[in-house]
Motif scaffolding. Structure first.
Motif, PDB file in Angstrom:
ATOM      1  N   ASP A 136       0.810  -1.225   0.000  1.00 17.81           N
ATOM      2  CA  ASP A 136       0.000   0.000   0.000  1.00 17.81           C
ATOM      3  C   ASP A 136       0.841   1.273   0.000  1.00 17.81           C
ATOM      4  OD1 ASP A 136      -2.637   1.054  -0.041  1.00 17.81           O
ATOM      5  OD2 ASP A 136      -2.513   1.535   2.089  1.00 17.81           O
ATOM      6  N   ARG A 137       2.119   1.143  -0.371  1.00 22.26           N
ATOM      7  CA  ARG A 137       3.010   2.297  -0.433  1.00 22.26           C
ATOM      8  C   ARG A 137       3.117   3.006   0.926  1.00 22.26           C
ATOM      9  NH1 ARG A 137       6.030   0.673  -4.427  1.00 22.26           N
ATOM     10  NH2 ARG A 137       4.810   0.129  -6.251  1.00 22.26           N
ATOM     11  N   ALA A 138       3.640   4.228   0.848  1.00 19.71           N
ATOM     12  CA  ALA A 138       3.835   5.007   2.075  1.00 19.71           C
ATOM     13  C   ALA A 138       2.492   5.597   2.529  1.00 19.71           C
ATOM     14  CB  ALA A 138       4.864   6.103   1.817  1.00 19.71           C
ATOM     15  N   PRO A 139       2.391   5.974   3.827  1.00 17.60           N
ATOM     16  CA  PRO A 139       3.421   5.931   4.864  1.00 17.60           C
ATOM     17  C   PRO A 139       3.551   4.555   5.506  1.00 17.60           C
ATOM     18  CG  PRO A 139       1.442   6.913   5.754  1.00 17.60           C
ATOM     19  CD  PRO A 139       1.166   6.660   4.300  1.00 17.60           C
ATOM     20  N   ILE A 140       4.739   4.265   6.011  1.00 17.69           N
ATOM     21  CA  ILE A 140       4.998   2.986   6.678  1.00 17.69           C
ATOM     22  C   ILE A 140       4.464   3.005   8.108  1.00 17.69           C
ATOM     23  CG2 ILE A 140       6.778   1.346   7.382  1.00 17.69           C
ATOM     24  CD1 ILE A 140       6.436   1.673   4.357  1.00 17.69           C
ATOM     25  N   PHE A 141       4.660   4.123   8.770  1.00 20.99           N
ATOM     26  CA  PHE A 141       4.263   4.246  10.171  1.00 20.99           C
ATOM     27  C   PHE A 141       2.962   5.038  10.287  1.00 20.99           C
ATOM     28  CE2 PHE A 141       8.881   3.806  10.193  1.00 20.99           C
ATOM     29  CZ  PHE A 141       9.036   2.728  11.044  1.00 20.99           C
ATOM     30  N   TYR A 142       2.309   4.835  11.439  1.00 22.34           N
ATOM     31  CA  TYR A 142       1.045   5.516  11.708  1.00 22.34           C
ATOM     32  C   TYR A 142       1.160   6.183  13.072  1.00 22.34           C
ATOM     33  CZ  TYR A 142      -3.957   6.209  12.494  1.00 22.34           C
ATOM     34  OH  TYR A 142      -5.190   6.759  12.749  1.00 22.34           O
ATOM     35  N   SER A 143       0.966   7.467  13.109  1.00 21.45           N
ATOM     36  CA  SER A 143       1.056   8.225  14.355  1.00 21.45           C
ATOM     37  C   SER A 143      -0.337   8.697  14.755  1.00 21.45           C
ATOM     38  CB  SER A 143       1.997   9.423  14.175  1.00 21.45           C
ATOM     39  OG  SER A 143       2.046  10.195  15.348  1.00 21.45           O
ATOM     40  N   GLN A 144      -0.671   8.496  16.021  1.00 23.30           N
ATOM     41  CA  GLN A 144      -2.029   8.812  16.478  1.00 23.30           C
ATOM     42  C   GLN A 144      -1.980   9.351  17.903  1.00 23.30           C
ATOM     43  OE1 GLN A 144      -5.015   5.601  17.429  1.00 23.30           O
ATOM     44  NE2 GLN A 144      -5.915   6.318  15.510  1.00 23.30           N
ATOM     45  N   GLU A 145      -2.852  10.313  18.197  1.00 22.27           N
ATOM     46  CA  GLU A 145      -2.917  10.871  19.542  1.00 22.27           C
ATOM     47  C   GLU A 145      -3.513   9.863  20.525  1.00 22.27           C
ATOM     48  OE1 GLU A 145      -5.036  14.554  19.552  1.00 22.27           O
ATOM     49  OE2 GLU A 145      -3.248  15.735  19.099  1.00 22.27           O
ATOM     50  N   ARG A 146      -2.865   9.729  21.667  1.00 19.74           N
ATOM     51  CA  ARG A 146      -3.353   8.878  22.745  1.00 19.74           C
ATOM     52  C   ARG A 146      -3.200   9.619  24.066  1.00 19.74           C
ATOM     53  NH1 ARG A 146      -4.023   3.360  21.142  1.00 19.74           N
ATOM     54  NH2 ARG A 146      -4.425   3.492  18.901  1.00 19.74           N
ATOM     55  N   VAL A 147      -3.966   9.195  25.060  1.00 15.72           N
ATOM     56  CA  VAL A 147      -3.918   9.805  26.389  1.00 15.72           C
ATOM     57  C   VAL A 147      -3.004   8.980  27.280  1.00 15.72           C
ATOM     58  CG1 VAL A 147      -5.246  10.505  28.411  1.00 15.72           C
ATOM     59  CG2 VAL A 147      -6.233  10.747  26.122  1.00 15.72           C
ATOM     60  N   GLY A 148      -2.027   9.642  27.884  1.00 14.60           N
ATOM     61  CA  GLY A 148      -1.061   8.955  28.726  1.00 14.60           C
ATOM     62  C   GLY A 148      -1.228   9.282  30.197  1.00 14.60           C
ATOM     63  N   LYS A 149      -0.128   9.213  30.919  1.00 14.04           N
ATOM     64  CA  LYS A 149      -0.154   9.456  32.359  1.00 14.04           C
ATOM     65  C   LYS A 149      -0.609  10.881  32.659  1.00 14.04           C
ATOM     66  CE  LYS A 149       2.710   9.308  36.513  1.00 14.04           C
ATOM     67  NZ  LYS A 149       4.045   9.095  37.084  1.00 14.04           N
ATOM     68  N   ASP A 150      -1.447  11.005  33.694  1.00 17.57           N
ATOM     69  CA  ASP A 150      -1.991  12.290  34.142  1.00 17.57           C
ATOM     70  C   ASP A 150      -2.792  12.999  33.056  1.00 17.57           C
ATOM     71  OD1 ASP A 150      -0.731  11.909  36.611  1.00 17.57           O
ATOM     72  OD2 ASP A 150       1.109  12.873  35.917  1.00 17.57           O
ATOM     73  N   GLY A 151      -3.302  12.241  32.093  1.00 19.50           N
ATOM     74  CA  GLY A 151      -4.138  12.822  31.050  1.00 19.50           C
ATOM     75  C   GLY A 151      -3.371  13.543  29.961  1.00 19.50           C
ATOM     76  N   GLN A 152      -2.039  13.442  29.968  1.00 25.89           N
ATOM     77  CA  GLN A 152      -1.233  14.109  28.950  1.00 25.89           C
ATOM     78  C   GLN A 152      -1.374  13.384  27.610  1.00 25.89           C
ATOM     79  OE1 GLN A 152       0.516  16.989  29.432  1.00 25.89           O
ATOM     80  NE2 GLN A 152      -0.365  16.999  31.496  1.00 25.89           N
ATOM     81  N   VAL A 153      -1.549  14.162  26.542  1.00 24.04           N
ATOM     82  CA  VAL A 153      -1.714  13.595  25.202  1.00 24.04           C
ATOM     83  C   VAL A 153      -0.343  13.466  24.531  1.00 24.04           C
ATOM     84  CG1 VAL A 153      -2.747  13.924  22.919  1.00 24.04           C
ATOM     85  CG2 VAL A 153      -4.027  14.549  24.985  1.00 24.04           C
ATOM     86  N   PHE A 154      -0.090  12.331  23.919  1.00 30.27           N
ATOM     87  CA  PHE A 154       1.149  12.108  23.169  1.00 30.27           C
ATOM     88  C   PHE A 154       0.788  11.362  21.882  1.00 30.27           C
ATOM     89  CE2 PHE A 154       0.452   8.220  25.432  1.00 30.27           C
ATOM     90  CZ  PHE A 154       1.005   7.212  24.654  1.00 30.27           C
ATOM     91  N   ARG A 155       1.736  11.216  21.010  1.00 27.05           N
ATOM     92  CA  ARG A 155       1.513  10.538  19.735  1.00 27.05           C
ATOM     93  C   ARG A 155       2.186   9.176  19.772  1.00 27.05           C
ATOM     94  NH1 ARG A 155      -1.082  13.907  16.395  1.00 27.05           N
ATOM     95  NH2 ARG A 155      -1.050  12.277  14.790  1.00 27.05           N
ATOM     96  N   VAL A 156       1.362   8.133  19.676  1.00 30.37           N
ATOM     97  CA  VAL A 156       1.861   6.773  19.695  1.00 30.37           C
ATOM     98  C   VAL A 156       2.281   6.386  18.280  1.00 30.37           C
ATOM     99  CG1 VAL A 156      -0.367   5.659  19.254  1.00 30.37           C
ATOM    100  CG2 VAL A 156       1.379   4.435  20.536  1.00 30.37           C
ATOM    101  N   LEU A 157       3.341   5.598  18.168  1.00 28.35           N
ATOM    102  CA  LEU A 157       3.896   5.206  16.875  1.00 28.35           C
ATOM    103  C   LEU A 157       3.653   3.724  16.641  1.00 28.35           C
ATOM    104  CD1 LEU A 157       5.590   6.352  14.495  1.00 28.35           C
ATOM    105  CD2 LEU A 157       7.628   5.499  15.686  1.00 28.35           C
ATOM    106  N   LYS A 158       3.069   3.401  15.487  1.00 31.63           N
ATOM    107  CA  LYS A 158       2.769   2.016  15.145  1.00 31.63           C
ATOM    108  C   LYS A 158       3.057   1.803  13.656  1.00 31.63           C
ATOM    109  CE  LYS A 158      -1.038   0.271  16.836  1.00 31.63           C
ATOM    110  NZ  LYS A 158      -2.467   0.059  17.156  1.00 31.63           N
ATOM    111  N   PHE A 159       3.231   0.527  13.272  1.00 35.67           N
ATOM    112  CA  PHE A 159       3.229   0.209  11.856  1.00 35.67           C
ATOM    113  C   PHE A 159       1.806   0.362  11.332  1.00 35.67           C
ATOM    114  CE2 PHE A 159       7.169  -2.404  12.582  1.00 35.67           C
ATOM    115  CZ  PHE A 159       7.965  -1.695  11.691  1.00 35.67           C
ATOM    116  N   ARG A 160       1.666   0.959  10.168  1.00 34.56           N
ATOM    117  CA  ARG A 160       0.328   1.175   9.600  1.00 34.56           C
ATOM    118  C   ARG A 160      -0.265  -0.171   9.172  1.00 34.56           C
ATOM    119  NH1 ARG A 160      -1.678   2.211   4.523  1.00 34.56           N
ATOM    120  NH2 ARG A 160       0.425   2.323   3.655  1.00 34.56           N
ATOM    121  N   SER A 161      -1.427  -0.494   9.718  1.00 41.75           N
ATOM    122  CA  SER A 161      -2.093  -1.755   9.401  1.00 41.75           C
ATOM    123  C   SER A 161      -3.420  -1.551   8.680  1.00 41.75           C
ATOM    124  CB  SER A 161      -2.343  -2.555  10.685  1.00 41.75           C
ATOM    125  OG  SER A 161      -3.146  -1.813  11.590  1.00 41.75           O
TER     126      SER A 161
END
Length: 455
Positions: free
Chosen positions: A297-322
């Motif tokens: 399916d060509r690029a992008p290889i990775f998938y970045s998505q907002e997630r909620v972490g410790k103390d409610g802080q938002v960060f971007r989790v990195l995964k292989f695009r599925s």
């Protein structure tokens, strides 16, 4: 299980000495080989066997439920894995090697000893001597559920339900012949002693109105009878925390929820060590995965998505695009399902093997995640779940993880109801989090990925 583990470690170390003694028997006395690290070799052998048996689930508290095949047949894959581990250890540290002749004898003796030990533990656990006799305070729906749980717990803990003590103004939901009514002039302690009860489980839904027997329960505790709250009983037997019946005071004044500096430091060291090791071992797999995603399916290889972490802080989790690149073209976040039509062919494979999660080791090394913890959720769903599910934000008191207690015990969730069920496991982990529990989660994750091929 801890007693069985201790017994089997002694058997494994003893088998090592016995095998060496038989191998070098000269007719008059045992002449053990002159190894500088003989005891260390015995400990390495025992550790390899125990680790392999743990990885294949032979130390789970409900191990008897899966004993449809003989013990020695279940030991074969564990011993095969241990042999591979020992081969690697001997290659790295040749001084620990003790010869193939000894190894064959040691495996034979230790296998026989483990089978006999497990048969003995199995028969002993079924004995009425180790049976726990219970009385439930209450006769409503909660008491009925606790009673059914005690009956199902017979796979690894044997209970005998002496009866249910009814509480005024509570609807009777248990069998009438199981009711134990307190006669005038008799105390709860006398009733418990009459039925040889060792534990009283308080399973009353409503404890207000002056009908709750708090004085009688205190008297039971003073006389050596264990008094347990229904929430604690449920936690102990299911490794979950009930969301619908837990009281705020139980969370505040109960044990657990250790967020000390020492625990946080140990967890961080564990996260960094495991993440670096995983990154090193899985690098070839990650390169092949990236190539396969690009070819399909060509690029992008990775998938970045907002997630909620410790103390409610938002960060971007990195995964292989599925998923396909237009998986959420409507702009509204959707629950990920087990057979999601948005998943690519390569994505279907890497999701089953959890390869899509591997890039998250970068999030762990950056300090945004832990290796083990509650799975991070998207802000859109967190806002919904916080409003609808009690205590949902408790899971944000620690860092989210690549894998977690809920993932290995429950699996996929694609609804609010699933989120509630997974929260019960997440709360258990937050309350009881420890290095030992992290290791158990890693072992269960290994079994899920390798032997069940799913989440």
């Amino acid at each position: 299980m801890f007693s069985l583990l201790f017994l089997e470690v002694l058997i494994l170390i003893g088998s090592f000495y016995a095998g060496a003694g038989l191998r070098f028997f000269d007719g008059d006395a045992f002449a053990l080989p002159k190894l500088d690290h003989f005891f260390m070799s015995a400990c390495v052998f025992a550790a390899a066997i125990v680790f392999s048996m743990s990885a294949l689930g032979m130390y789970q508290i409900n191990f008897k439920a899966g004993m449809r095949m003989p013990f020695f047949l279940q030991l074969m894959p564990s011993f095969a894995m241990a042999f591979g581990i020992l081969t690697l250890v001997f290659y790295i540290a040749p001084d620990l090697h003790f010869g193939r002749g000894i190894l064959a004898l040691v495996f034979t003796i230790s296998g026989t000893g483990i089978v006999l030990a497990r048969l003995m533990v199995l028969k002993t656990s079924e004995s009425s001597i180790l049976e726990s006799r219970l009385i439930f305070i209450g006769c409503g729906a909660l008491a009925k559920e606790c009673g059914e749980l005690a009956k199902r717990a017979g796979n690894y803990r044997k209970y005998h339900i002496a009866g249910y003590v009814p509480v005024p103004s509570e609807e009777v939901c248990v069998p009438e012949d199981g009711l134990l009514k307190l006669e005038p002039g008799r105390s709860l302690v006398q009733l418990a002693n009459q039925h040889r009860v060792s534990e009283v489980v308080v399973s009353v839904q409503n404890r207000r109105g002056g009908t709750f027997p708090i004085k009688e329960l205190l008297e039971c505790k003073l006389y050596g009878i264990h008094v347990t709250d229904s929430t604690t009983f449920f936690e102990r037997e299911t490794c979950q925390i009930r969301v619908d019946s837990v009281q705020p005071s139980w969370l505040v004044f109960g044990g657990g929820f250790d967020q000390s500096f020492v625990r946080a430091f140990m967890k961080r060291m564990f996260d960094v060590a495991v993440s670096l090791l995983l990154l090193l071992v899985s690098l070839p797999v990650m390169l092949l995965t990236a190539l396969a995603i690009y070819i399909e399916d060509r690029a992008p290889i990775f998938y970045s998505q907002e997630r909620v972490g410790k103390d409610g802080q938002v960060f971007r989790v990195l995964k292989f695009r599925s998923m396909f690149t237009n998986a959420e073209k409507g702009g509204t976040p959707q629950w990920a399902a087990k057979n999601d039509p948005r998943i690519t062919r390569v994505g279907n494979i890497i999701r089953k093997l959890r390869i899509d999660e591997l890039p998250q080791v970068i999030n762990v090394l950056k300090g945004e995640m832990s290796f083990v913890g509650p799975r991070p959720e998207r802000p859109y769903f967190v806002d919904q779940l916080t409003e609808r599910v009690p205590y949902y934000n408790v899971r944000h008191s620690i860092k989210p993880g690549i894998t977690g207690w809920a993932q290995v015990r429950y699996g996929y969730g694609d609804s609010v109801e699933d989120a509630v069920q997974k929260l019960q496991y997440d709360l258990y982990y937050v309350k009881n989090n420890s290095l030992f529990l992290d290791v158990l989660v890693l072992i269960d994750t290994f079994k899920v990925v390798v032997f069940r091929g799913g989440r």
